[in-house]
Scaffold this active site. Structure first.
Site, PDB file in Angstrom:
ATOM      1  N   ASP A  79       2.336  -7.751  -6.910  1.00 33.64           N
ATOM      2  CA  ASP A  79       1.947  -6.442  -6.361  1.00 33.64           C
ATOM      3  C   ASP A  79       3.165  -5.542  -6.174  1.00 33.64           C
ATOM      4  OD1 ASP A  79       2.788  -8.331  -4.399  1.00 33.64           O
ATOM      5  OD2 ASP A  79       2.098  -6.984  -2.816  1.00 33.64           O
ATOM      6  N   GLU A  80       2.915  -4.258  -6.231  1.00 31.33           N
ATOM      7  CA  GLU A  80       3.885  -3.223  -5.833  1.00 31.33           C
ATOM      8  C   GLU A  80       5.266  -3.433  -6.451  1.00 31.33           C
ATOM      9  OE1 GLU A  80       2.384  -1.863  -1.486  1.00 31.33           O
ATOM     10  OE2 GLU A  80       3.203  -3.887  -1.535  1.00 31.33           O
TER      11      GLU A  80
END
Ligand code: ACM
Length: 503
Positions: free
Chosen positions: A295-296
């Protein structure tokens, strides 16, 4: 009075069961004895009753736990159970020990919380029950703030009562590396030495982690370890300079910004690191699932991200595990067959989130649904709360946590491809287990009900179909058990809580 709501629970006209002084727990079948031991412990701590466990047929007034092939509701072997309470005795039947364990959780909720008073009676009922989804999860972020083994065990006990069967541990992030890796000792010596706000951090030794896995397994909960990569990695980058794109180890990080870190990709040193870490985590984890985050990754180019994740996921598969990743990993189109995506966008998908999660399904995988605006446990209950965050459309509420349906979020993603649901607790602002529980309960109960109880007949009108007032009444009865066991929870105004027990 049970959460999650059972498939069928009927009051019968039998006289109630009275737990007498000679009552025993009678067991038969594989795994029944260890389930019975946990029931005995629960009756001792919840009700101050001492029952013996016997491997003998039940007599009048006993509690029987029977695990055998033909027991439990047909077609629901894995986790289904039946529970009959009548004057002559209590009987839990299941085809598996997991099913019997869930039956025990229902029984515990049916026992009045004032059960240390004499006599202890349970109204006669007949229950047939099984889950909608195979995966009902909670996540605890032990990276931003560290929670020692006894705290995690307490958390496991509390989630088990709600028939949650997976605990996802977010073990690594910018602020801390929390699992000992024998081949990479600096990860915990340096990377584990702090936390958000500059506290002392901490980590689990491999023996402690094995102990947690075993403690959870006894309660029919699988630990899903997450090693987040290639972003969210400052703690690793601070521990080993060669993992950094510029070759220099950064300082440890104790703030809460996301997206600034990345492992050096496409490099042999990083590949050796991945092989070491994934190899050890896979060997320590008996469960099928191993989460690699993804993620991210705002500091990794898209091409580098895709190559890195496809390589890491292939290592997980080669180690005999099924990779899991946050939905951004759907940008890859060569994931190992069966890779599971975890959706964390909103109830109404934004950006590429819908396409990303569908990519897992196209590649033969499935989805875990954790829509942040309703399933994230760190979102504040009220404006101005000191603990929690508001980025995902907060403040949120218990009713919002109940009034959604996993199969109505992403067009084209229905139950056939949904493995289940998970409510994650991120701990940037959460420092103690009491605070963690207060964010988790009661909202996890709502997500657990979505994961276990049958789909509402009308998922188009899911708000009405979920019947929040009835849920709130059942939850108030569960809260008597939270009061009795000392589990912290937020007394949100939406529920008619039991009076007097807590301020
Ligand atoms: C996430 O909340 N970054 C998965």
């Amino acid at each position: 009075m049970v959460v999650p709501r059972p498939v069928e629970l009927e009051s019968t006209t039998d006289a109630p069961f009275v737990l007498g002084p000679t009552a025993r727990i009678s067991v038969a079948g594989a795994g029944a004895e260890s389930v019975a031991a946990l029931l005995r412990d629960a009756l001792r701590s919840d009700c101050r009753r001492e029952l013996v466990v016997v491997i003998e047929p039940p007599e009048y007034g006993d509690i029987a736990i029977v695990v055998a092939d033909h027991e439990g509701p047909e077609g629901h072997r894995e986790e289904g159970y039946s529970l009959d309470v009548a004057a002559e005795g209590v009987r839990i039947g299941a085809a598996t020990a997991a099913g019997a364990f869930h039956g025990v959780q229902t029984l515990r909720q049916l026992v009045p919380a004032s059960c240390s008073d004499d006599p202890l009676t349970i109204d006669a009922v007949r229950v047939r029950d099984y889950p909608r989804y195979a995966y009902r999860g909670a996540m605890l972020d032990v990276a931003r703030h560290f929670f020692p083994v006894r705290d995690v065990e307490r958390f496991i006990d509390a989630i088990a009562l709600l028939k949650v069967n997976h605990l996802h541990l977010h073990l690594t992030d910018d602020q801390g590396w929390r699992l000992e890796i024998l081949s990479r000792p600096e990860l915990t010596r340096i990377g584990g030495s702090t936390a958000v706000g500059g506290g002392a951090g901490g980590f689990y030794t491999q023996d402690e982690y094995r102990g947690l896995v075993a403690y959870a397994a006894e309660r029919h909960i699988a630990i899903v370890p997450e090693i987040d990569m290639p972003g969210h990695t400052n703690a690793a980058l601070a521990s080993y300079p060669e993992l950094n794109p510029d070759g220099d180890a950064p300082d440890l990080y104790t703030g809460t910004t996301v997206g600034f870190s990345t492992l050096l990709t496409g490099d042999e040193a990083t590949e050796r690191f991945l092989a070491d870490v994934i190899g050890e985590v896979a060997a320590l984890t008996p469960g099928r699932l191993l989460h690699i985050g993804g993620d991210e990754c705002l500091s990794t180019s898209r091409g580098d991200f895709v190559r890195f994740i496809e390589h890491a996921a292939a290592l997980v598969a080669a180690a005999g595990k099924t990779p899991v990743g946050w939905h951004e990993m759907g940008a890859c189109d060569a994931l190992p067959a069966g890779t599971v995506g975890q959706y964390w966008d909103f109830r109404t998908p934004r950006g590429n989130a819908a396409e990303d999660i569908l990519s897992f399904v196209r590649q033969g995988g499935a989805a875990i649904m954790s829509p942040a605006d309703v399933a994230y446990l760190d979102i504040v209950y009220a404006e101005g709360d000191a603990i929690g965050q508001d980025w995902a459309d907060g403040p949120t509420s218990l009713s919002a946590a109940l009034q959604w349906d996993p199969a109505r979020i992403v067009p084209g993603l229905g139950d056939a491809h949904i493995l289940g649901v998970e409510a994650p607790l991120w701990t940037e602002t959460v420092e103690t287990i009491e605070q963690a529980e207060e964010m988790t309960f009661p909202r996890l109960a709502a997500v657990a009900e979505i994961g276990w109880s049958p789909a509402p007949a009308d998922t188009e009108q899911v708000e009405a179909a979920r019947d929040f007032p009835a849920f709130a009444r059942r939850l108030a009865a569960v809260a008597e058990h939270w009061d009795a066991s000392g589990t912290s929870y937020r007394r949100v105004a939406e529920v008619p809580w039991p009076e007097g027990a807590r301020p």
